[in-house]
Design an enzyme around this catalytic site. Structure first.
Site, mmCIF file in Angstrom:
data_model
loop_
_atom_site.group_PDB
_atom_site.id
_atom_site.type_symbol
_atom_site.label_atom_id
_atom_site.label_comp_id
_atom_site.label_asym_id
_atom_site.label_seq_id
_atom_site.Cartn_x
_atom_site.Cartn_y
_atom_site.Cartn_z
ATOM 1 N N HIS A 75 -16.219 -46.508 20.130
ATOM 2 C CA HIS A 75 -17.637 -46.569 20.491
ATOM 3 C C HIS A 75 -18.222 -47.918 20.101
ATOM 4 O O HIS A 75 -17.887 -48.487 19.057
ATOM 5 C CB HIS A 75 -18.424 -45.433 19.832
ATOM 6 C CG HIS A 75 -18.428 -45.453 18.329
ATOM 7 N ND1 HIS A 75 -19.390 -46.106 17.595
ATOM 8 C CD2 HIS A 75 -17.591 -44.892 17.419
ATOM 9 C CE1 HIS A 75 -19.152 -45.943 16.295
ATOM 10 N NE2 HIS A 75 -18.059 -45.213 16.162
ATOM 11 N N ASP A 77 -21.684 -48.275 20.117
ATOM 12 C CA ASP A 77 -22.991 -48.064 19.498
ATOM 13 C C ASP A 77 -22.853 -48.069 17.984
ATOM 14 O O ASP A 77 -21.786 -47.770 17.434
ATOM 15 C CB ASP A 77 -23.629 -46.760 19.989
ATOM 16 C CG ASP A 77 -22.825 -45.526 19.624
ATOM 17 O OD1 ASP A 77 -21.585 -45.546 19.793
ATOM 18 O OD2 ASP A 77 -23.424 -44.525 19.169
ATOM 19 N N ASP A 106 -17.376 -49.951 11.658
ATOM 20 C CA ASP A 106 -17.572 -48.749 12.481
ATOM 21 C C ASP A 106 -18.319 -49.095 13.761
ATOM 22 O O ASP A 106 -19.527 -48.976 13.811
ATOM 23 C CB ASP A 106 -18.337 -47.711 11.665
ATOM 24 C CG ASP A 106 -18.376 -46.344 12.310
ATOM 25 O OD1 ASP A 106 -17.615 -46.110 13.270
ATOM 26 O OD2 ASP A 106 -19.168 -45.506 11.858
ATOM 27 N N GLU A 136 -21.732 -42.415 20.256
ATOM 28 C CA GLU A 136 -20.959 -41.593 19.326
ATOM 29 C C GLU A 136 -21.774 -41.306 18.082
ATOM 30 O O GLU A 136 -21.673 -40.230 17.501
ATOM 31 C CB GLU A 136 -19.655 -42.299 18.952
ATOM 32 C CG GLU A 136 -18.642 -41.417 18.223
ATOM 33 C CD GLU A 136 -18.802 -41.405 16.700
ATOM 34 O OE1 GLU A 136 -18.169 -40.570 16.038
ATOM 35 O OE2 GLU A 136 -19.567 -42.241 16.174
ATOM 36 N N GLU A 137 -22.611 -42.265 17.707
ATOM 37 C CA GLU A 137 -23.418 -42.118 16.499
ATOM 38 C C GLU A 137 -24.648 -41.248 16.726
ATOM 39 O O GLU A 137 -25.276 -40.808 15.767
ATOM 40 C CB GLU A 137 -23.867 -43.500 15.996
ATOM 41 C CG GLU A 137 -22.737 -44.464 15.659
ATOM 42 C CD GLU A 137 -21.986 -44.071 14.402
ATOM 43 O OE1 GLU A 137 -22.249 -42.985 13.852
ATOM 44 O OE2 GLU A 137 -21.126 -44.857 13.974
ATOM 45 N N GLU A 165 -11.531 -44.842 14.643
ATOM 46 C CA GLU A 165 -12.481 -44.583 13.555
ATOM 47 C C GLU A 165 -11.964 -45.159 12.235
ATOM 48 O O GLU A 165 -10.748 -45.208 12.000
ATOM 49 C CB GLU A 165 -12.707 -43.080 13.397
ATOM 50 C CG GLU A 165 -13.563 -42.463 14.480
ATOM 51 C CD GLU A 165 -15.014 -42.915 14.423
ATOM 52 O OE1 GLU A 165 -15.487 -43.278 13.330
ATOM 53 O OE2 GLU A 165 -15.666 -42.913 15.477
ATOM 54 N N HIS A 350 -21.916 -47.695 7.748
ATOM 55 C CA HIS A 350 -23.286 -47.175 7.722
ATOM 56 C C HIS A 350 -24.084 -47.697 6.527
ATOM 57 O O HIS A 350 -25.190 -47.213 6.279
ATOM 58 C CB HIS A 350 -23.302 -45.645 7.723
ATOM 59 C CG HIS A 350 -22.799 -45.029 8.984
ATOM 60 N ND1 HIS A 350 -23.135 -43.747 9.369
ATOM 61 C CD2 HIS A 350 -21.971 -45.487 9.958
ATOM 62 C CE1 HIS A 350 -22.539 -43.455 10.512
ATOM 63 N NE2 HIS A 350 -21.824 -44.509 10.889
#
EC number: 3.5.1.18
Length: 377
Positions: A75, A77, A106, A136-137, A165, A350
């Site tokens: 992903h 995003d 990520d 995805e997030e 991931e 994150h």
């Protein structure tokens, strides 16, 4: 024929484009520009409408003469950067041995590493697909699930998929995910009758009923775990009555809970169980469940073995096969073929000042290329 792509430069180019979920547009332009010269046929789709869309998704396929078809999923995003970064979250910066920027771990870094690995793999070795979403997030409603419909319409079905991931914990290569627990969120709404606390006989207080329901749920032991999964758990995440007055019995009381469950359960069965418990206390209670994904497992076999071999060859680490952690888009992709997840270390994902080691990006590129060569040769 092979080409050389610098995973560091591609990662920087991807990070430099803000792509807070749901992502569309420019960040996909960067990826497409990297893939097209490598012989990939790139298709981009806009899926969904507000409030959960629109979402951009990308499918890139490079067909080879070999019989195997390998898929890589990821992903573009990212989660919002927040405030307090040492440098601009979307201005990638190398300080010391680390590349800083939102998405470095990520998972723009892993995507860059895989593109570099694909570039270094002979075109005729076999077919390679990239399955890349812009959601995805977020809700993940119009992300990989929508992309799978486009794949089905085009008869694009990999024999196996690796999701990039960030699965590594302490060192690159120490953990591979071969499954994930399922996830379901459940809302319980207990109705009552509003009234003055001095006249309880004229009201119906929903709070004691909700407390009894939650106590009964808290007493449930779902299981003791299974061969590859830890025990399922129920966690209360919110209780709310919306009552700002001290002398008013509220008209309703609500609670929210989340269940992470292993392969002994299905999401719908757990929602039904919670509904039964609630109705034993209050038949008028309303229960709503939202299943984010079912538990799944790719049993150890060809895919996990060749991934482990490629990791060991590059790092000398014997990777642990695990099902711990939260959900990912592998929960959708496992319906197509065997799926495992493997990528960078997750210590800073994150977080403020998200960063990846330069050496790890080069090593991940080598591991991904090792996986491709083991699949195709």
């Amino acid at each position: 024929m092979t080409r050389n792509i610098d995973p560091i430069e591609l990662a920087k180019a991807l990070i430099a484009v803000p792509s807070v979920t749901p992502a569309t547009g420019a960040v996909f332009d960067v990826l497409e520009a990297a893939l097209t010269p490598l012989g990939f046929t790139v298709e981009r789709f806009i899926d969904g409408i507000e409030p959960d869309g629109p979402v951009e998704n990308l499918l890139a396929v490079r067909r080879g003469s070999g019989p195997k078809h390998f898929g890589f999923a990821g992903h573009l995003d990212v989660v919002p950067p927040g405030v307090g970064w040492t440098s601009d979250a979307f201005a990638p910066e190398i300080r010391g041995e680390l590349l800083y920027g939102r998405g470095a771990v990520d998972m723009k870094g892993a995507i860059a590493a895989f593109v570099a690995a694909a570039a270094a793999t002979p075109v005729d070795a076999g077919t390679i697909s990239l399955i890349i979403t812009g959601d995805e997030e977020g809700p993940a409603i119009f992300g990989t699930r929508a992309l799978m419909e486009h794949m089905d319409a085009r008869r694009v079905t990999p024999d196996m998929i690796v999701v990039g991931e960030p699965t590594s914990v302490n060192r690159l290569g120490d953990m591979v995910k071969i499954g994930r627990r399922g996830s379901v969120n459940i809302w319980i709404d207990v109705p009552g009758t509003q009234g003055h606390v001095a006249y309880p006989h004229l009201a119906d207080n929903p709070i004691p009923k909700l407390v009894k329901i939650l106590a009964a749920i808290d007493a449930v032991v779902l299981d003791e775990g299974s061969d590859w999964f830890q025990p399922s758990n129920i966690e209360f995440t919110d209780i709310e009555v919306g009552n700002g007055a001290t002398n008013v019995i509220p008209a309703s009381a609500r609670a929210r809970l989340s269940i992470r469950f292993n392969d002994q359960h299905r999401g719908a069965e757990l929602v039904a169980m919670i509904e039964r418990i609630a109705h034993e206390v209050e038949p008028a209670a309303r229960v709503l469940g939202k299943i984010s994904g079912e538990a799944f497992l790719t049993p150890p076999g060809e895919l996990s073995e060749l991934v482990a071999e490629a990791i060991h060859a590059e790092t000398d680490i014997c990777a642990e096969m695990s099902t711990t952690g939260g959900t990912s888009d592998a929960r959708f992709l496992h319906a197509l073929c065997p799926v495992v997840e493997f990528g960078l270390t997750n210590a800073t994902m994150h977080k403020l000042d998200e960063a990846v080691a330069i050496e790890d990006l080069h090593r991940l590129t080598a591991i991904y290329r090792g996986i491709l060569m083991r699949v195709f040769l």
